[in-house]
Design a protein around this motif. Structure first.
Motif, PDB file in Angstrom:
ATOM      1  N   LEU A  55       1.356  -0.883   0.139  1.00 19.17           N
ATOM      2  CA  LEU A  55       0.231  -0.204   0.085  1.00 19.17           C
ATOM      3  C   LEU A  55       1.029   1.346  -0.034  1.00 19.17           C
ATOM      4  O   LEU A  55       1.302   1.273   0.784  1.00 19.17           O
ATOM      5  CB  LEU A  55      -0.984   0.080   1.644  1.00 19.17           C
ATOM      6  CG  LEU A  55      -2.781   0.706   1.806  1.00 19.17           C
ATOM      7  CD1 LEU A  55      -2.792   0.428  -0.155  1.00 19.17           C
ATOM      8  CD2 LEU A  55      -2.740   0.601   2.467  1.00 19.17           C
ATOM      9  N   LEU A  56       0.629   2.281  -1.128  1.00 18.17           N
ATOM     10  CA  LEU A  56       1.844   3.306  -1.639  1.00 18.17           C
ATOM     11  C   LEU A  56       1.388   4.171  -1.353  1.00 18.17           C
ATOM     12  O   LEU A  56       0.091   4.416  -1.738  1.00 18.17           O
ATOM     13  CB  LEU A  56       2.664   3.181  -2.927  1.00 18.17           C
ATOM     14  CG  LEU A  56       3.723   3.604  -2.859  1.00 18.17           C
ATOM     15  CD1 LEU A  56       4.927   4.532  -2.132  1.00 18.17           C
ATOM     16  CD2 LEU A  56       4.283   3.146  -4.715  1.00 18.17           C
ATOM     17  N   LYS A  63      -2.830   5.812   4.578  1.00 22.62           N
ATOM     18  CA  LYS A  63      -2.352   3.833   4.785  1.00 22.62           C
ATOM     19  C   LYS A  63      -2.956   3.742   5.921  1.00 22.62           C
ATOM     20  O   LYS A  63      -3.333   2.362   6.264  1.00 22.62           O
ATOM     21  CB  LYS A  63      -1.226   4.344   4.585  1.00 22.62           C
ATOM     22  CG  LYS A  63      -1.389   4.526   3.159  1.00 22.62           C
ATOM     23  CD  LYS A  63       0.475   4.263   2.693  1.00 22.62           C
ATOM     24  CE  LYS A  63       2.000   5.203   3.356  1.00 22.62           C
ATOM     25  NZ  LYS A  63       2.043   6.419   4.186  1.00 22.62           N
ATOM     26  N   THR A  64      -1.729   4.008   7.146  1.00 21.01           N
ATOM     27  CA  THR A  64      -1.997   3.552   8.536  1.00 21.01           C
ATOM     28  C   THR A  64      -3.657   3.106   8.784  1.00 21.01           C
ATOM     29  O   THR A  64      -3.968   2.396   9.472  1.00 21.01           O
ATOM     30  CB  THR A  64      -1.271   4.880   9.353  1.00 21.01           C
ATOM     31  OG1 THR A  64       0.211   5.130   9.121  1.00 21.01           O
ATOM     32  CG2 THR A  64      -1.626   4.167  10.903  1.00 21.01           C
ATOM     33  N   THR A  66      -6.531   3.062   7.277  1.00 22.26           N
ATOM     34  CA  THR A  66      -6.948   1.911   6.300  1.00 22.26           C
ATOM     35  C   THR A  66      -6.201   0.427   7.178  1.00 22.26           C
ATOM     36  O   THR A  66      -7.155  -0.584   7.898  1.00 22.26           O
ATOM     37  CB  THR A  66      -6.239   2.004   5.430  1.00 22.26           C
ATOM     38  OG1 THR A  66      -7.192   2.623   4.920  1.00 22.26           O
ATOM     39  CG2 THR A  66      -6.781   0.010   4.526  1.00 22.26           C
ATOM     40  N   ILE A  67      -5.037   0.862   7.635  1.00 23.90           N
ATOM     41  CA  ILE A  67      -4.579  -1.073   7.936  1.00 23.90           C
ATOM     42  C   ILE A  67      -5.410  -1.123   9.456  1.00 23.90           C
ATOM     43  O   ILE A  67      -5.188  -2.199  10.295  1.00 23.90           O
ATOM     44  CB  ILE A  67      -2.992  -1.292   8.376  1.00 23.90           C
ATOM     45  CG1 ILE A  67      -2.206   0.088   8.426  1.00 23.90           C
ATOM     46  CG2 ILE A  67      -3.014  -1.180   6.689  1.00 23.90           C
ATOM     47  CD1 ILE A  67      -0.534  -0.646   8.819  1.00 23.90           C
ATOM     48  N   GLN A 104       4.562   1.173  12.912  1.00 21.93           N
ATOM     49  CA  GLN A 104       5.413   1.886  12.544  1.00 21.93           C
ATOM     50  C   GLN A 104       6.658   1.872  13.655  1.00 21.93           C
ATOM     51  O   GLN A 104       7.933   1.566  13.736  1.00 21.93           O
ATOM     52  CB  GLN A 104       4.736   3.192  12.108  1.00 21.93           C
ATOM     53  CG  GLN A 104       6.473   4.070  11.040  1.00 21.93           C
ATOM     54  CD  GLN A 104       5.435   5.430  10.386  1.00 21.93           C
ATOM     55  OE1 GLN A 104       4.595   5.129  10.266  1.00 21.93           O
ATOM     56  NE2 GLN A 104       6.938   6.490  10.677  1.00 21.93           N
ATOM     57  N   ASP A 180       3.377  -1.457   9.568  1.00 23.36           N
ATOM     58  CA  ASP A 180       3.086  -0.199   9.032  1.00 23.36           C
ATOM     59  C   ASP A 180       4.632   0.277   8.527  1.00 23.36           C
ATOM     60  O   ASP A 180       5.293   0.435   9.817  1.00 23.36           O
ATOM     61  CB  ASP A 180       2.457   0.403  10.138  1.00 23.36           C
ATOM     62  CG  ASP A 180       2.028   2.215   9.307  1.00 23.36           C
ATOM     63  OD1 ASP A 180       2.358   2.397   8.182  1.00 23.36           O
ATOM     64  OD2 ASP A 180       1.318   2.514  10.229  1.00 23.36           O
ATOM     65  N   GLU A 181       5.159   0.548   7.543  1.00 21.57           N
ATOM     66  CA  GLU A 181       6.382   1.523   7.242  1.00 21.57           C
ATOM     67  C   GLU A 181       7.472   0.791   8.262  1.00 21.57           C
ATOM     68  O   GLU A 181       8.087   1.617   9.452  1.00 21.57           O
ATOM     69  CB  GLU A 181       6.669   3.107   7.714  1.00 21.57           C
ATOM     70  CG  GLU A 181       4.714   3.967   7.356  1.00 21.57           C
ATOM     71  CD  GLU A 181       5.419   3.642   5.852  1.00 21.57           C
ATOM     72  OE1 GLU A 181       6.862   4.106   5.397  1.00 21.57           O
ATOM     73  OE2 GLU A 181       4.897   4.812   5.017  1.00 21.57           O
ATOM     74  N   THR A 211       2.443  -1.323   4.223  1.00 18.58           N
ATOM     75  CA  THR A 211       2.608   0.177   3.866  1.00 18.58           C
ATOM     76  C   THR A 211       3.937   0.856   3.561  1.00 18.58           C
ATOM     77  O   THR A 211       4.964   0.614   4.632  1.00 18.58           O
ATOM     78  CB  THR A 211       1.306   0.901   4.771  1.00 18.58           C
ATOM     79  OG1 THR A 211       2.522   1.640   6.022  1.00 18.58           O
ATOM     80  CG2 THR A 211      -0.145   0.338   5.382  1.00 18.58           C
ATOM     81  N   SER A 212       3.872   1.657   2.892  1.00 16.28           N
ATOM     82  CA  SER A 212       5.183   1.905   2.292  1.00 16.28           C
ATOM     83  C   SER A 212       4.904   3.719   1.902  1.00 16.28           C
ATOM     84  O   SER A 212       4.129   3.676   1.168  1.00 16.28           O
ATOM     85  CB  SER A 212       6.436   1.527   2.138  1.00 16.28           C
ATOM     86  OG  SER A 212       7.572   1.706   2.215  1.00 16.28           O
ATOM     87  N   HIS A 213       6.046   4.604   2.083  1.00 16.37           N
ATOM     88  CA  HIS A 213       6.025   6.081   1.139  1.00 16.37           C
ATOM     89  C   HIS A 213       6.958   5.377   0.551  1.00 16.37           C
ATOM     90  O   HIS A 213       7.984   6.985  -0.730  1.00 16.37           O
ATOM     91  CB  HIS A 213       6.180   6.753   1.771  1.00 16.37           C
ATOM     92  CG  HIS A 213       7.066   7.446   2.726  1.00 16.37           C
ATOM     93  ND1 HIS A 213       7.224   7.038   3.522  1.00 16.37           N
ATOM     94  CD2 HIS A 213       8.043   7.908   2.990  1.00 16.37           C
ATOM     95  CE1 HIS A 213       7.852   7.339   4.966  1.00 16.37           C
ATOM     96  NE2 HIS A 213       9.256   7.442   3.783  1.00 16.37           N
TER      97      HIS A 213
END
Length: 361
Positions: A55-56, A63-64, A66-67, A104, A180-181, A211-213
């Motif tokens: 999830l980008l 993102k956070t 959502t999870i 995270q 998460d990240e 998830t990540s950016h």
């Protein structure tokens, strides 16, 4: 399994075929707000068993949130979420037995050793003593924690803390692991160790939602990716397919260090007429630079340079590259991920969101 990661798939009641007949995670029209801030506007995703799904999106995209809804840590305002066919809102306890969550921010008891924390985690999941010991030893080997596991976690580096956090999240051997990240702030060695561990989990059948950016992280790990922006999914599919759909190479062009909108529009009008150019996007957030989609295997770079020279327009910088996930995001939103992150700074009430998150709301 010899490594102890997925032994429950070989013995016990969980060897039924059900996990392979349903989606590992299914999200339908998820919405979630924190006060006046709509963190998730409308997210729908399906994650298949045994895949790494990325999830980008920029910080603040949703993102956070959502999870957290997937992991029973926040209640959605509307929509439906299932994990291994189990409705999250109706049966949260069953869902928690089937997934692991790695936040995270790593939160470890500094006065306990890594081994003591793993024993505590095993006890919380009611694992029998012998089985708990086997899994603890397996995690120590897989994450190469031998040198640190009997030291107090307050002495750990950030990378070792993250490895221990992964071990804690996998002790009960969940069907779905949510991260998460997971590599924010880690050095290259620690990041590589995390990546290798996640690939090994996937090889053993674990479904992973990450998830990540970091573009390169999702590109390297994910079987499929969902790109989220302002609480909505704007693209989803295999990374290679998403990039191929753009249909060409990329040329990034800067006329001057600080190009005016008028100059950028003039260059866009000029370059749009070139036979090799498919599309031109002006990126206002990066000094009105131009992002061109051009035909592959052509002399596009030279043609652009020649056209600019004939028109008497300057070139401050120019580069050609293959499409990336950032180009997918740019094509959908008109800005890069970095631009979106910078734009989001100061627009969210993070204290309010954290307060609501602690309430589980």
């Amino acid at each position: 399994a010899e490594d102890g990661i997925r032994d429950y798939k070989v013995t016990g009641v969980q060897t039924c075929a059900l996990p392979f007949l349903v989606a590992a995670v299914k999200i339908e029209h998820l919405k979630k707000a924190y006060g006046p801030v709509q963190a998730v506007e409308d997210v729908s995703l399906t994650i298949e068993p045994g895949e790494i799904f990325g999830l980008l999106g920029p910080n603040g995209a949703g993102k956070t949130t959502t999870i957290r809804c997937v992991c029973t840590l926040a209640n959605p305002d509307s929509g439906r979420v299932e994990v291994m066919g189990i409705p999250v809102l109706a049966q949260p306890q069953r869902v928690r037995q089937r997934l692991g969550y790695i936040a995270q921010e790593v939160a470890l008891d500094k006065v306990l050793t890594g081994r003591e924390l793993m024993k505590l985690q095993a006890a919380l999941y009611h694992l029998p003593g012998t089985l708990a010991q086997q899994r603890i030893e397996a995690m120590i080997r897989l994450l190469e924690l031998e040198a640190w596991v009997d030291q107090k976690t307050g002495t750990y580096s950030g990378g070792i803390k993250k490895r221990l956090d992964l071990a804690l999240g996998m002790l009960h051997q969940p069907d779905v692991l949510v991260l998460d990240e997971p590599t924010v702030g880690l050095d290259i060695e620690s990041r590589s160790a995390v990546w290798a561990f996640l690939r090994q989990l996937r090889a053993n059948g674990t479904t992973i939602l990450i998830t990540s950016h970091y573009l390169e992280e999702i590109d390297a790990l994910a079987n499929r990716v969902g790109i989220i922006d302002q609480g909505r999914v704007i693209a989803a599919g295999r990374p290679t397919d998403l990039k191929d759909q753009l249909g060409g190479d990329r040329i990034t062009l800067r006329l001057q260090e600080f190009t005016t909108p008028t100059e950028a529009e003039a260059a866009k009008d000029l370059l749009t007429n070139l036979s090799c150019v498919q599309d031109v996007i002006i990126n206002a957030a990066q000094g009105n630079s131009l992002n061109l989609v051009v035909d592959r295997q052509t002399e596009a770079l030279m043609m652009v340079q020649q056209a600019m020279a004939r028109a008497g327009l300057p070139i401050f910088g120019i580069a050609q590259s293959r499409p990336s996930l950032d180009d997918v995001y740019l094509a959908a939103t008109g800005r890069t991920l970095m631009d979106a992150e910078l734009a989001a700074v100061g627009q969210r009430d993070l204290k309010q969101e954290k307060k609501q998150a602690m309430k589980g709301g």
